[in-house]
Design a protein around this motif. Sequence first.
Motif, PDB file in Angstrom:
ATOM      1  N   LEU A 282     -12.304  -4.618  90.241  1.00 45.89           N
ATOM      2  CA  LEU A 282     -11.655  -3.514  90.945  1.00 45.89           C
ATOM      3  C   LEU A 282     -10.389  -3.995  91.651  1.00 45.89           C
ATOM      4  N   ASN A 283     -10.488  -5.145  92.308  1.00 45.46           N
ATOM      5  CA  ASN A 283      -9.320  -5.684  93.014  1.00 45.46           C
ATOM      6  C   ASN A 283      -8.163  -5.962  92.063  1.00 45.46           C
ATOM      7  N   ALA A 284      -8.486  -6.402  90.845  1.00 43.34           N
ATOM      8  CA  ALA A 284      -7.437  -6.674  89.857  1.00 43.34           C
ATOM      9  C   ALA A 284      -6.690  -5.400  89.460  1.00 43.34           C
ATOM     10  N   ILE A 285      -7.392  -4.284  89.513  1.00 41.74           N
ATOM     11  CA  ILE A 285      -6.756  -2.986  89.214  1.00 41.74           C
ATOM     12  C   ILE A 285      -5.934  -2.505  90.404  1.00 41.74           C
ATOM     13  N   LEU A 286      -6.513  -2.603  91.602  1.00 40.30           N
ATOM     14  CA  LEU A 286      -5.910  -1.971  92.777  1.00 40.30           C
ATOM     15  C   LEU A 286      -4.835  -2.800  93.463  1.00 40.30           C
ATOM     16  N   HIS A 287      -5.097  -4.089  93.672  1.00 45.31           N
ATOM     17  CA  HIS A 287      -4.226  -4.849  94.556  1.00 45.31           C
ATOM     18  C   HIS A 287      -2.772  -4.948  94.103  1.00 45.31           C
ATOM     19  N   PRO A 288      -2.482  -5.161  92.818  1.00 42.23           N
ATOM     20  CA  PRO A 288      -1.060  -5.186  92.430  1.00 42.23           C
ATOM     21  C   PRO A 288      -0.351  -3.858  92.716  1.00 42.23           C
ATOM     22  N   ARG A 289      -1.063  -2.753  92.527  1.00 41.51           N
ATOM     23  CA  ARG A 289      -0.458  -1.434  92.784  1.00 41.51           C
ATOM     24  C   ARG A 289      -0.276  -1.200  94.279  1.00 41.51           C
ATOM     25  N   ILE A 290      -1.258  -1.625  95.071  1.00 42.47           N
ATOM     26  CA  ILE A 290      -1.134  -1.482  96.526  1.00 42.47           C
ATOM     27  C   ILE A 290       0.038  -2.311  97.016  1.00 42.47           C
ATOM     28  N   GLN A 291       0.133  -3.556  96.558  1.00 37.10           N
ATOM     29  CA  GLN A 291       1.212  -4.435  97.006  1.00 37.10           C
ATOM     30  C   GLN A 291       2.585  -3.897  96.613  1.00 37.10           C
ATOM     31  N   ALA A 292       2.686  -3.328  95.411  1.00 39.03           N
ATOM     32  CA  ALA A 292       3.972  -2.769  94.977  1.00 39.03           C
ATOM     33  C   ALA A 292       4.385  -1.598  95.870  1.00 39.03           C
ATOM     34  N   GLU A 293       3.419  -0.743  96.225  1.00 37.29           N
ATOM     35  CA  GLU A 293       3.723   0.407  97.085  1.00 37.29           C
ATOM     36  C   GLU A 293       4.048  -0.037  98.509  1.00 37.29           C
ATOM     37  N   VAL A 294       3.326  -1.042  99.011  1.00 32.70           N
ATOM     38  CA  VAL A 294       3.619  -1.570 100.349  1.00 32.70           C
ATOM     39  C   VAL A 294       5.028  -2.165 100.374  1.00 32.70           C
ATOM     40  N   GLN A 295       5.384  -2.881  99.333  1.00 30.68           N
ATOM     41  CA  GLN A 295       6.731  -3.454  99.242  1.00 30.68           C
ATOM     42  C   GLN A 295       7.794  -2.356  99.236  1.00 30.68           C
ATOM     43  N   ARG A 296       7.525  -1.292  98.483  1.00 30.62           N
ATOM     44  CA  ARG A 296       8.472  -0.172  98.423  1.00 30.62           C
ATOM     45  C   ARG A 296       8.657   0.452  99.803  1.00 30.62           C
ATOM     46  N   ARG A 297       7.537   0.658 100.514  1.00 26.44           N
ATOM     47  CA  ARG A 297       7.607   1.272 101.853  1.00 26.44           C
ATOM     48  C   ARG A 297       8.298   0.345 102.848  1.00 26.44           C
ATOM     49  N   THR A 298       8.025  -0.947 102.744  1.00 28.52           N
ATOM     50  CA  THR A 298       8.649  -1.919 103.641  1.00 28.52           C
ATOM     51  C   THR A 298      10.167  -1.899 103.459  1.00 28.52           C
ATOM     52  N   GLU A 299      10.599  -1.889 102.212  1.00 26.24           N
ATOM     53  CA  GLU A 299      12.045  -1.879 101.928  1.00 26.24           C
ATOM     54  C   GLU A 299      12.690  -0.597 102.432  1.00 26.24           C
ATOM     55  N   ALA A 300      11.989   0.538 102.287  1.00 21.04           N
ATOM     56  CA  ALA A 300      12.523   1.821 102.759  1.00 21.04           C
ATOM     57  C   ALA A 300      12.655   1.826 104.282  1.00 21.04           C
ATOM     58  N   LEU A 301      11.657   1.272 104.973  1.00 18.61           N
ATOM     59  CA  LEU A 301      11.710   1.216 106.438  1.00 18.61           C
ATOM     60  C   LEU A 301      12.814   0.274 106.905  1.00 18.61           C
ATOM     61  N   ALA A 302      12.966  -0.857 106.219  1.00 17.95           N
ATOM     62  CA  ALA A 302      14.033  -1.797 106.568  1.00 17.95           C
ATOM     63  C   ALA A 302      15.403  -1.143 106.390  1.00 17.95           C
ATOM     64  N   ALA A 303      15.541  -0.393 105.291  1.00 17.33           N
ATOM     65  CA  ALA A 303      16.808   0.297 105.022  1.00 17.33           C
ATOM     66  C   ALA A 303      17.102   1.364 106.074  1.00 17.33           C
ATOM     67  N   ALA A 304      16.026   1.905 106.661  1.00 17.38           N
ATOM     68  CA  ALA A 304      16.183   2.937 107.697  1.00 17.38           C
ATOM     69  C   ALA A 304      16.418   2.326 109.075  1.00 17.38           C
ATOM     70  N   GLY A 305      16.442   0.982 109.139  1.00 16.03           N
ATOM     71  CA  GLY A 305      16.748   0.324 110.393  1.00 16.03           C
ATOM     72  C   GLY A 305      15.541  -0.039 111.250  1.00 16.03           C
ATOM     73  N   VAL A 306      14.338   0.122 110.709  1.00 20.76           N
ATOM     74  CA  VAL A 306      13.134  -0.269 111.457  1.00 20.76           C
ATOM     75  C   VAL A 306      13.073  -1.795 111.498  1.00 20.76           C
ATOM     76  N   GLU A 307      12.908  -2.338 112.689  1.00 21.16           N
ATOM     77  CA  GLU A 307      12.984  -3.793 112.851  1.00 21.16           C
ATOM     78  C   GLU A 307      11.636  -4.488 112.730  1.00 21.16           C
ATOM     79  N   GLN A 308      10.542  -3.736 112.956  1.00 24.85           N
ATOM     80  CA  GLN A 308       9.224  -4.364 112.966  1.00 24.85           C
ATOM     81  C   GLN A 308       8.166  -3.381 112.466  1.00 24.85           C
ATOM     82  N   VAL A 309       7.302  -3.860 111.580  1.00 23.06           N
ATOM     83  CA  VAL A 309       6.245  -3.025 111.010  1.00 23.06           C
ATOM     84  C   VAL A 309       4.921  -3.771 111.099  1.00 23.06           C
TER      85      VAL A 309
END
Length: 198
Positions: free
Chosen positions: A82-109
Amino acid sequence: MRLVGLTGGIGSGKSTVSEMFRALGATIIDADQVAREVVRPGEPALEEIARRFQGTLDASGQLDRAALAARIFSDPAERAALNAILHPRIQAEVQRRTEALAAAGVEQVLYDAALLVENGLHHAMAVIVVWVPPELQRTRLTARDGLSQAEAEMRIAAQAPLDAKRALATWVVDNAGTKEQTRQQVVAIWKALRGGGG
């Protein structure tokens, strides 16, 4: 942008602590929320889970979490699948959200993730660990989820021990006391984070 991990163990009260940080103004990415989103009907992860873990969708095509939990918590190989299915997708989405927040000027998450240590993500960030003694963890888990002692032990054993996580922590929130005692620790950590401490 600075990413700070927030983790704990099942039954430790991590969600309560996360909400306390949110109330203080923290920006939080919740791995559990992302995990729920990547298994919505129509998502590739749900289709893959349905193929690999037959009988884990309900009549409406939603993930039957109880049926899936019964499979994965009793079998480490199933959990790994299950982790092999979920974790790469979760990490990709977390990375996407992190980059979006950084671009919006958020300094800490704060990255709220139960399996932060298990997935080796703690090496790249400061870490807050929500800790309780093992016996309190078991008591809270059986009371909260209506699990037997054996079921609770199985779920706790599926994660790294809280004492091991505590040893890796930048900050520890001891959640064995009152809610107010926990809140005071959260406020102190938030002040340190805001001041750049840690």
